[in-house]
Structure formats: structure tokens, C-alpha cells
Write an enzyme that holds these catalytic residues in place. Structure first.
Site, PDB file in Angstrom:
ATOM      1  N   HIS A 157       0.844  -1.205   0.000  1.00  0.00           N
ATOM      2  CA  HIS A 157       0.000   0.000   0.000  1.00  0.00           C
ATOM      3  C   HIS A 157       0.878   1.254   0.000  1.00  0.00           C
ATOM      4  CE1 HIS A 157      -3.616   2.398   1.459  1.00  0.00           C
ATOM      5  NE2 HIS A 157      -2.599   3.218   1.695  1.00  0.00           N
ATOM      6  N   GLU A 158       1.894   1.267   0.873  1.00  0.00           N
ATOM      7  CA  GLU A 158       2.740   2.467   0.978  1.00  0.00           C
ATOM      8  C   GLU A 158       3.569   2.679  -0.293  1.00  0.00           C
ATOM      9  OE1 GLU A 158       2.131   4.601   3.176  1.00  0.00           O
ATOM     10  OE2 GLU A 158       0.802   3.195   4.191  1.00  0.00           O
TER      11      GLU A 158
ATOM     12  N   HIS B 287       1.874   4.361  -3.169  1.00  0.00           N
ATOM     13  CA  HIS B 287       1.795   5.832  -3.121  1.00  0.00           C
ATOM     14  C   HIS B 287       2.948   6.474  -3.896  1.00  0.00           C
ATOM     15  CE1 HIS B 287      -1.579   6.737  -0.546  1.00  0.00           C
ATOM     16  NE2 HIS B 287      -1.169   5.908   0.401  1.00  0.00           N
TER      17      HIS B 287
HETATM   18 NI    NI Z   1      -2.365   5.313   2.014  1.00  0.00          NI
END
Ligand code: NI
Length: 191
Positions: free
Chosen positions: A144-145, A148
């Protein structure tokens, strides 16, 4: 230290690819101070992770930490980790349907398919290179990170938009089933 302002979905900074840092840039006082502020902002917002573009700085840096997180009580503990210029590779075919939220997407959660066995290559904040294998739910947090840094939000990976839910309705209607679903991953948590 300073609390940084978190960008919300719709802000273009969340959609650009962030740039790599050189070791000299990483060693600079400005970037080291920024990393301290990123960690403080993540903790203040009870995030499991926070990526630099989420605080309007499009560089390939993210912070992760999970210690009895009230937003994600079922997540495995992850000690404070700073990833600089991370690269992720999946090590198997196995995936998991992870219920995710994001500080840049207020009050929304949704189901995202993630690999459960990954290999990470990254520098720490001192510029030392690491290669680690991460499994289970922790692997979902890392992916998820790192998304980004490529301008991707969990929303882009939601296959079934009917899974989208506010946090209150997650607690009411989805939490119990999700807790049962993650049980098989528990013995491997943090693995
Ligand atoms: Ni996030």
C-alpha cells in the site's frame, strides 16, 4: 518537529510518480528533518504508514509502524521502518483480499487484492541497503505504501466497488467477517 499537512484524494501530488533520492540528498539535514516530521505526522494521525507524497513531498520515502494501532487493531506489529527508494517483488502467486483504508482517502475502506509473500529492497534512512522477505498482512501494508510512490491509491485496486464502506459501517457490517478471514494469516504475521 512539525506536523505536516496530509493531501487528500483529488490532489495531483498523490497521482505523480515520486522521484528517487540520491544518498547525498538522503544524508542532508533537510531530508533527515523531513523523515522525522513524516514519522511524527504518521503517529499523530494513527496511520500504519505514510508516504512522502501524501505530505506534498514527491520523493520515494515512506514510513511504516504498527504498534497496537487503533485504526487497525488486527494488524501485526511492525517496528518503525523507513523505506527509501523501495522496490517490491512478489515471491509467489498467493494473494489476500485486504480491507484497506488510507489517510489520504478519509473515511473510506475497500477490499484490495495483495500478494502475501514479497521481497523488498530498500535503503534505510542512513542509506544502508536492505533486502527482506515480508509475508502475511504486513506485506499488504508495505505494498500500500509503495503504491503511493507510484501515484497509486488503494481505490485504483478495488475490484468490487460494493466493498467500499465508511469506517462506521465497516465496524457494523464487515469487521467480524474480515477478522475471521484474516485468521489463516495470523501465524505468519510479521513473517
Ligand atoms: Ni495510504
Amino acid at each position: 518537529m512539525t506536523l505536516l499537512k496530509i493531501a487528500h484524494v483529488g490532489h495531483p501530488v498523490l497521482r505523480d510518480r515520486s522521484r528517487e533520492l540520491t544518498r547525498d540528498e538522503l544524508a542532508s539535514a533537510a531530508v533527515q528533518r523531513f523523515i522525522d516530521d513524516l514519522v511524527e505526522t504518521m503517529r499523530d494521525a494513527s496511520g500504519a504508514g505514510l508516504a512522502a507524497p501524501q505530505v506534498h513531498n514527491p520523493i520515494r520515502v515512506c514510513a511504516l509502524e504498527v504498534t497496537a494501532n487503533p485504526r487497525y487493531p488486527y494488524l501485526p506489529e511492525i517496528p518503525l521502518t523507513i523505506l527509501v527508494n523501495p522496490v517490491v517483488a512478489s515471491l509467489g502467486e498467493e494473494t489476500f483480499e485486504s480491507y484497506e483504508g488510507c489517510l489520504s482517502v478519509p473515511n473510506l475502506r475497500g477490499v484490495v487484492r495483495r500478494n502475501t509473500d514479497i521481497e523488498l529492497t530498500y535503503w534505510d534512512r542512513d542509506g544502508a541497503q536492505h533486502k527482506e522477505r515480508v509475508g502475511g498482512l504486513a506485506a499488504c501494508v508495505y505494498q500500500h505504501e509503495i503504491d503511493h510512490l507510484d501515484g497509486k491509491l488503494f481505490l485504483d485496486r478495488v475490484e468490487d466497488t460494493r466493498t467500499l464502506t465508511t469506517w462506521t459501517e465497516f465496524e457494523r457490517f464487515h469487521r467480524q467477517a474480515y477478522l475471521e478471514k484474516i485468521l489463516p494469516l495470523v501465524p505468519r504475521m510479521g513473517g
